[in-house]
Scaffold this motif. Structure first.
Motif, PDB file in Angstrom:
ATOM      1  N   MET A 177       0.630  -1.236  -0.016  1.00 31.57           N
ATOM      2  CA  MET A 177      -0.070   0.068  -0.058  1.00 31.57           C
ATOM      3  C   MET A 177       0.912   1.181   0.044  1.00 31.57           C
ATOM      4  O   MET A 177       0.575   2.274  -0.796  1.00 31.57           O
ATOM      5  N   GLU A 178       2.044   1.129   0.819  1.00 28.93           N
ATOM      6  CA  GLU A 178       2.633   2.381   0.926  1.00 28.93           C
ATOM      7  C   GLU A 178       3.473   2.803  -0.560  1.00 28.93           C
ATOM      8  O   GLU A 178       3.897   3.773  -0.907  1.00 28.93           O
ATOM      9  N   LYS A 179       4.036   1.651  -1.174  1.00 30.05           N
ATOM     10  CA  LYS A 179       4.347   1.757  -2.396  1.00 30.05           C
ATOM     11  C   LYS A 179       3.505   2.303  -3.334  1.00 30.05           C
ATOM     12  O   LYS A 179       3.773   3.122  -4.465  1.00 30.05           O
ATOM     13  N   LEU A 180       2.374   1.846  -3.287  1.00 31.89           N
ATOM     14  CA  LEU A 180       1.283   2.409  -4.285  1.00 31.89           C
ATOM     15  C   LEU A 180       1.027   4.026  -3.951  1.00 31.89           C
ATOM     16  O   LEU A 180       0.987   4.663  -5.035  1.00 31.89           O
ATOM     17  N   ILE A 181       1.102   4.182  -2.790  1.00 28.26           N
ATOM     18  CA  ILE A 181       0.838   5.720  -2.353  1.00 28.26           C
ATOM     19  C   ILE A 181       2.062   6.336  -3.098  1.00 28.26           C
ATOM     20  O   ILE A 181       1.666   7.839  -3.551  1.00 28.26           O
ATOM     21  N   SER A 182       3.169   5.948  -2.896  1.00 28.40           N
ATOM     22  CA  SER A 182       4.274   6.452  -2.985  1.00 28.40           C
ATOM     23  C   SER A 182       4.446   6.775  -4.619  1.00 28.40           C
ATOM     24  O   SER A 182       4.930   7.981  -5.337  1.00 28.40           O
ATOM     25  N   HIS A 183       4.186   5.827  -5.394  1.00 29.57           N
ATOM     26  CA  HIS A 183       4.191   5.874  -6.819  1.00 29.57           C
ATOM     27  C   HIS A 183       3.030   7.040  -7.271  1.00 29.57           C
ATOM     28  O   HIS A 183       3.297   7.744  -8.073  1.00 29.57           O
ATOM     29  N   ARG A 184       2.035   7.046  -6.554  1.00 33.02           N
ATOM     30  CA  ARG A 184       0.882   8.097  -6.958  1.00 33.02           C
ATOM     31  C   ARG A 184       1.306   9.319  -6.796  1.00 33.02           C
ATOM     32  O   ARG A 184       1.198  10.520  -7.467  1.00 33.02           O
ATOM     33  N   GLU A 185       2.065   9.628  -5.591  1.00 38.35           N
ATOM     34  CA  GLU A 185       2.687  10.919  -5.202  1.00 38.35           C
ATOM     35  C   GLU A 185       3.646  11.296  -6.126  1.00 38.35           C
ATOM     36  O   GLU A 185       3.767  12.697  -6.579  1.00 38.35           O
ATOM     37  N   GLU A 186       4.590  10.337  -6.385  1.00 35.03           N
ATOM     38  CA  GLU A 186       5.670  10.583  -7.403  1.00 35.03           C
ATOM     39  C   GLU A 186       5.146  11.018  -8.789  1.00 35.03           C
ATOM     40  O   GLU A 186       5.567  12.127  -9.429  1.00 35.03           O
ATOM     41  N   SER A 235      -3.058   7.618   4.806  1.00 35.14           N
ATOM     42  CA  SER A 235      -1.470   7.862   3.960  1.00 35.14           C
ATOM     43  C   SER A 235      -1.947   8.696   2.834  1.00 35.14           C
ATOM     44  O   SER A 235      -1.124   9.660   2.366  1.00 35.14           O
ATOM     45  N   PHE A 236      -3.062   8.526   2.266  1.00 34.83           N
ATOM     46  CA  PHE A 236      -3.555   9.293   0.846  1.00 34.83           C
ATOM     47  C   PHE A 236      -3.197  10.765   1.300  1.00 34.83           C
ATOM     48  O   PHE A 236      -2.805  11.837   0.437  1.00 34.83           O
ATOM     49  N   CYS A 237      -3.889  10.982   2.691  1.00 37.15           N
ATOM     50  CA  CYS A 237      -4.150  12.655   2.914  1.00 37.15           C
ATOM     51  C   CYS A 237      -2.843  13.200   3.432  1.00 37.15           C
ATOM     52  O   CYS A 237      -2.387  14.294   3.028  1.00 37.15           O
ATOM     53  N   ARG A 238      -1.927  12.253   4.055  1.00 40.23           N
ATOM     54  CA  ARG A 238      -0.584  12.657   4.401  1.00 40.23           C
ATOM     55  C   ARG A 238       0.367  12.900   3.279  1.00 40.23           C
ATOM     56  O   ARG A 238       1.012  13.769   3.050  1.00 40.23           O
ATOM     57  N   SER A 239       0.162  12.101   2.305  1.00 42.02           N
ATOM     58  CA  SER A 239       0.579  12.362   1.021  1.00 42.02           C
ATOM     59  C   SER A 239       0.514  13.548   0.329  1.00 42.02           C
ATOM     60  O   SER A 239       1.369  14.345  -0.161  1.00 42.02           O
TER      61      SER A 239
END
Length: 205
Positions: free
Chosen positions: A96-105, A166-170
């Motif tokens: 999940m963290e990798k998914l969020i990081s990819h979306r953020e990048e 984490s989506f909001c944190r991102s």
């Protein structure tokens, strides 16, 4: 757009409003607006609250109910939550963290490109608000006493954010990084916490 739809749109973006303000915004008579909001009240889309005025009778403010707000809801909420559950089930929290990081990048790359030739807090914020509105966040920029505010009146990823904060944190981290050279950014209102909107305070440095 029909009048009752315009009223709902205004209440979504502006918050509670009086019939007089709605009439002014839409170029209609106060009596005409009252007929429309009465119909919206009957359908369960709006409610009113009377607030004490300095003089005379209380002033009536109209606002959206949960039903009214649901008109803006993402119809893919259920699928989104199911997909997130699957990601966690198959790949765990790290996945999940990798998914969020990819979306953020990906988002950061697009935002940085759009803001590359924008200078100053206001110019950058207006561009960012346009990008966010295109993504469904109904974003606006306000300025009060030298401080800017990025207002997001809708959250198209609310289901995902509710499932995984984490989506909001991102998103907060992205805004802070994008504005780091010209301003500090903090989130003062949060839809996930029950607020009507997400409000980001942007203070020039």
């Amino acid at each position: 757009m029909k009048t009752h739809e315009k009223i709902i749109q205004l209440l979504k973006t502006e918050g509670p409003l009086t019939a007089k303000i709605l009439a002014s915004e839409l170029g209609l008579t106060t009596m005409g607006i009252r007929q429309h909001v009465q119909g919206l009240e009957d359908s369960g889309d709006v409610i009113f609250k009377d607030k004490k005025a300095a003089r005379g009778r209380p002033t009536r403010y109209w606002s959206l109910t949960d039903k009214g707000n649901s008109r803006f809801a993402d119809r893919h909420d259920e699928l989104t939550v199911q997909l997130l559950d699957s990601v966690i089930s198959i790949f765990g929290d790290d996945g999940m963290e990798k998914l969020i990081s990819h979306r953020e990048e990906t988002a950061m790359a697009n935002y940085r490109l759009a803001l590359a030739d924008r200078f100053g807090v206001e110019e950058k914020l207006n561009t960012l608000a346009k990008l966010r509105s295109d993504e469904g966040y109904m974003a606006t920029v306000e300025q009060h006493d030298g401080v800017f505010w990025l207002m997001e009146n809708h959250c198209p990823i609310c289901a995902a954010a509710s499932k995984c904060l984490s989506f909001c944190r991102s998103e907060l981290q992205m805004f802070q990084a994008l504005m780091s050279e010209v301003a500090t950014v903090s989130r003062e209102e949060h839809i996930i916490d029950g607020a009507r909107r997400c409000a980001y305070k942007v203070t020039p440095v």
